[in-house]
Scaffold this motif. Structure first.
Motif, mmCIF file in Angstrom:
data_model
loop_
_atom_site.group_PDB
_atom_site.id
_atom_site.type_symbol
_atom_site.label_atom_id
_atom_site.label_comp_id
_atom_site.label_asym_id
_atom_site.label_seq_id
_atom_site.Cartn_x
_atom_site.Cartn_y
_atom_site.Cartn_z
ATOM 1 N N PHE A 169 0.877 -1.163 -0.189
ATOM 2 C CA PHE A 169 -0.077 0.168 -0.112
ATOM 3 C C PHE A 169 1.103 1.181 -0.053
ATOM 4 O O PHE A 169 1.982 1.276 0.774
ATOM 5 C CB PHE A 169 -0.759 0.018 1.092
ATOM 6 N N GLU A 170 0.687 2.148 -0.941
ATOM 7 C CA GLU A 170 1.639 3.268 -1.077
ATOM 8 C C GLU A 170 0.750 4.368 -0.361
ATOM 9 O O GLU A 170 -0.089 5.094 -0.724
ATOM 10 C CB GLU A 170 1.665 3.761 -2.373
ATOM 11 N N TYR A 171 1.463 4.927 1.045
ATOM 12 C CA TYR A 171 0.936 6.143 1.508
ATOM 13 C C TYR A 171 1.679 7.386 0.664
ATOM 14 O O TYR A 171 2.429 7.073 -0.076
ATOM 15 C CB TYR A 171 1.173 6.158 3.005
ATOM 16 N N LYS A 172 1.207 8.484 0.973
ATOM 17 C CA LYS A 172 1.712 9.684 0.153
ATOM 18 C C LYS A 172 3.363 9.670 0.463
ATOM 19 O O LYS A 172 4.130 10.209 -0.576
ATOM 20 C CB LYS A 172 1.100 10.926 0.692
ATOM 21 N N THR A 173 3.654 9.394 1.472
ATOM 22 C CA THR A 173 5.306 9.481 1.686
ATOM 23 C C THR A 173 5.952 8.063 2.422
ATOM 24 O O THR A 173 7.265 8.256 2.751
ATOM 25 C CB THR A 173 5.745 10.622 2.818
ATOM 26 N N VAL A 174 5.145 7.021 2.259
ATOM 27 C CA VAL A 174 5.598 5.883 2.861
ATOM 28 C C VAL A 174 5.277 4.621 2.113
ATOM 29 O O VAL A 174 4.293 4.762 1.513
ATOM 30 C CB VAL A 174 5.032 5.672 4.273
ATOM 31 N N ILE A 175 6.141 3.756 1.843
ATOM 32 C CA ILE A 175 5.769 2.398 1.346
ATOM 33 C C ILE A 175 6.226 1.347 2.359
ATOM 34 O O ILE A 175 7.097 1.593 3.322
ATOM 35 C CB ILE A 175 6.667 2.226 -0.026
ATOM 36 N N PRO A 176 5.829 0.191 2.252
ATOM 37 C CA PRO A 176 5.984 -1.003 3.208
ATOM 38 C C PRO A 176 7.399 -1.264 3.382
ATOM 39 O O PRO A 176 8.280 -0.967 2.285
ATOM 40 C CB PRO A 176 5.342 -2.107 2.612
ATOM 41 N N LYS A 177 7.977 -1.642 4.451
ATOM 42 C CA LYS A 177 9.269 -1.712 4.802
ATOM 43 C C LYS A 177 9.567 -3.148 4.177
ATOM 44 O O LYS A 177 9.038 -4.106 4.092
ATOM 45 C CB LYS A 177 9.528 -1.940 6.235
ATOM 46 N N GLY A 178 10.878 -3.138 3.627
ATOM 47 C CA GLY A 178 11.629 -4.332 3.169
ATOM 48 C C GLY A 178 11.605 -4.400 1.691
ATOM 49 O O GLY A 178 11.471 -3.360 1.277
ATOM 50 N N PHE A 179 12.017 -5.653 1.187
ATOM 51 C CA PHE A 179 11.826 -5.876 -0.179
ATOM 52 C C PHE A 179 13.059 -5.041 -0.991
ATOM 53 O O PHE A 179 13.052 -4.868 -2.211
ATOM 54 C CB PHE A 179 10.710 -5.775 -0.753
ATOM 55 N N SER A 180 13.991 -4.541 -0.248
ATOM 56 C CA SER A 180 15.107 -3.805 -0.779
ATOM 57 C C SER A 180 15.991 -4.654 -2.058
ATOM 58 O O SER A 180 16.480 -4.012 -2.913
ATOM 59 C CB SER A 180 16.199 -3.266 0.104
ATOM 60 N N PHE A 201 -9.847 6.259 3.720
ATOM 61 C CA PHE A 201 -9.982 5.900 5.057
ATOM 62 C C PHE A 201 -8.575 5.112 5.592
ATOM 63 O O PHE A 201 -8.181 5.340 6.763
ATOM 64 C CB PHE A 201 -11.285 5.337 5.404
ATOM 65 N N PHE A 202 -8.234 4.149 4.889
ATOM 66 C CA PHE A 202 -7.280 3.336 5.187
ATOM 67 C C PHE A 202 -5.990 3.941 5.212
ATOM 68 O O PHE A 202 -5.196 3.901 6.073
ATOM 69 C CB PHE A 202 -7.064 2.174 4.072
ATOM 70 N N ARG A 203 -5.889 5.059 4.275
ATOM 71 C CA ARG A 203 -4.450 5.794 4.386
ATOM 72 C C ARG A 203 -4.476 6.594 5.592
ATOM 73 O O ARG A 203 -3.155 6.663 6.009
ATOM 74 C CB ARG A 203 -4.573 6.877 3.082
ATOM 75 N N TRP A 204 -5.662 6.765 6.413
ATOM 76 C CA TRP A 204 -5.444 7.438 7.570
ATOM 77 C C TRP A 204 -5.138 6.796 8.842
ATOM 78 O O TRP A 204 -4.669 7.027 9.857
ATOM 79 C CB TRP A 204 -6.687 8.422 7.950
ATOM 80 N N LEU A 205 -5.062 5.310 8.591
ATOM 81 C CA LEU A 205 -4.470 4.458 9.665
ATOM 82 C C LEU A 205 -3.126 4.519 9.662
ATOM 83 O O LEU A 205 -2.396 4.851 8.659
ATOM 84 C CB LEU A 205 -4.717 3.036 9.285
ATOM 85 N N HIS A 206 -2.372 4.558 11.060
ATOM 86 C CA HIS A 206 -0.979 4.702 11.056
ATOM 87 C C HIS A 206 -0.345 3.392 10.210
ATOM 88 O O HIS A 206 -0.960 2.319 10.292
ATOM 89 C CB HIS A 206 -0.502 4.733 12.511
ATOM 90 N N PRO A 207 0.831 3.611 9.531
ATOM 91 C CA PRO A 207 1.239 2.475 8.650
ATOM 92 C C PRO A 207 1.481 1.309 9.637
ATOM 93 O O PRO A 207 1.255 0.161 9.101
ATOM 94 C CB PRO A 207 2.508 3.084 8.048
ATOM 95 N N ASP A 208 2.155 1.486 10.927
ATOM 96 C CA ASP A 208 2.386 0.179 11.571
ATOM 97 C C ASP A 208 0.857 -0.429 11.931
ATOM 98 O O ASP A 208 0.938 -1.755 11.954
ATOM 99 C CB ASP A 208 2.886 0.865 12.921
ATOM 100 N N LEU A 209 -0.018 0.217 12.123
ATOM 101 C CA LEU A 209 -1.156 -0.616 12.412
ATOM 102 C C LEU A 209 -2.003 -0.965 10.986
ATOM 103 O O LEU A 209 -2.484 -2.047 10.886
ATOM 104 C CB LEU A 209 -2.238 0.315 13.007
ATOM 105 N N GLY A 210 -1.908 -0.316 9.863
ATOM 106 C CA GLY A 210 -2.616 -0.680 8.968
ATOM 107 C C GLY A 210 -2.000 -1.783 7.964
ATOM 108 O O GLY A 210 -2.494 -2.781 7.623
ATOM 109 N N VAL A 211 -0.780 -1.733 8.123
ATOM 110 C CA VAL A 211 0.174 -2.927 7.444
ATOM 111 C C VAL A 211 0.025 -4.207 8.085
ATOM 112 O O VAL A 211 -0.038 -5.104 7.637
ATOM 113 C CB VAL A 211 1.741 -2.521 7.209
ATOM 114 N N LYS A 212 0.143 -4.066 9.486
ATOM 115 C CA LYS A 212 0.072 -5.162 10.054
ATOM 116 C C LYS A 212 -1.229 -5.855 10.079
ATOM 117 O O LYS A 212 -1.351 -7.057 10.080
ATOM 118 C CB LYS A 212 0.197 -4.759 11.819
ATOM 119 N N LEU A 213 -2.476 -5.012 10.066
ATOM 120 C CA LEU A 213 -3.767 -5.556 10.044
ATOM 121 C C LEU A 213 -3.771 -6.214 8.574
ATOM 122 O O LEU A 213 -4.547 -7.336 8.336
ATOM 123 C CB LEU A 213 -4.796 -4.458 10.322
#
Length: 254
Positions: A57-68, A151-163
């Motif tokens: 999921f691409e937030y405006k300034t964040v992408i999921p951690k990993g996959f480098s 609405f999903f974008r407004w979840l903090h990434p730590d919560l949204g990605v984990k869920l």
């Protein structure tokens, strides 16, 4: 696209990197990066048909951690002039510019027709196509709805990605709890979909992922349906030499 002499086109799908955990998927990611490193030597193009990640999921300034490792290798490949094409899957629907801007990889959200060395291809991830699977089709409308994504974008990434990762790993095809089998041509939705498409237009190849099962099925004398399998249990990919498309398992032909 015309193939230069000695060049090939490669297809892969359904890596689900990050599942069931980052630690457990790391060996699979390394194997996939090794494959990318090998095929770049004679690749005219690489098609990735979705679900590269188990969740993206691409937030405006964040992408999921990993996959480098994977992202870096893809950047290297496109920087060297080899085109890579990406089709979103049902686990990475929420792409919104990162691949295009950072990796120079065009992203397609729907199946698309390509002419490759004079052969007509119909290419996509494969989710939601054909008859049936009405429950998923309804869910996909929710997942792709702009309001739902907002609405999903407004979840903090730590919560949204984990869920999202928790729900995604419940998929039995990913966890290995389900034995994926060929259902017969009358019950395989993508075969039915391809046959309906052939009623109005000829295609030499239909290439999909999503089923997590390598399939090479002759639709008629001139058309073939290929399912690419996955990089979880099969490590299969497609290779087009300019005349024929066939499946291979990484390390040996199947």
């Amino acid at each position: 696209m015309d193939l230069p002499k000695g060049k090939k086109i490669y297809f892969a799908s359904d890596n689900h990197l990050g599942a069931p955990t980052s630690e457990e998927s790391l060996p699979r990611e390394k194997k996939f990066v090794q494959w990318l490193d090998e095929v770049k030597e004679d690749a005219a193009a690489i098609f990735l048909l979705g679900d590269l990640f188990d969740f993206w999921f691409e937030y405006k300034t964040v992408i999921p951690k990993g996959f480098s490792r994977t992202l870096g290798k893809l950047a290297e490949i496109t920087d060297n002039g080899i085109p890579v094409y990406y089709f979103v899957g049902n686990h990475d629907l929420w792409m919104n510019g990162y691949f295009e801007e950072e990796l120079n990889i065009p992203v397609f959200h729907k199946p698309r027709e390509f002419s490759l060395n004079g052969k007509r291809f119909f290419i996509g991830h494969g989710d939601g196509l054909g008859p049936g699977d009405k429950g998923y089709k309804r869910m996909k409308k929710v997942f792709t709805n702009p309001v739902g994504k907002w609405f999903f974008r407004w979840l903090h990434p730590d919560l949204g990605v984990k869920l999202a990762q928790y729900l995604s790993v419940k998929n039995k095809a990913i966890s290995g709890d389900e034995d994926v089998k060929f259902l017969g041509e009358d019950n395989e939705w993508l075969i039915q979909y391809a046959r309906r498409k052939l009623e109005t237009r000829h295609y030499d190849y239909f290439v999909f992922g999503h089923r997590h099962l390598p399939i090479d099925f002759r639709l008629n004398d001139n058309s073939t349906y290929i399912n690419l399998g996955d990089w979880i249990n099969y490590y299969t990919y497609g290779i087009f030499d300019g005349e024929t498309l066939h499946l291979k398992e990484y390390g040996k032909k199947i």
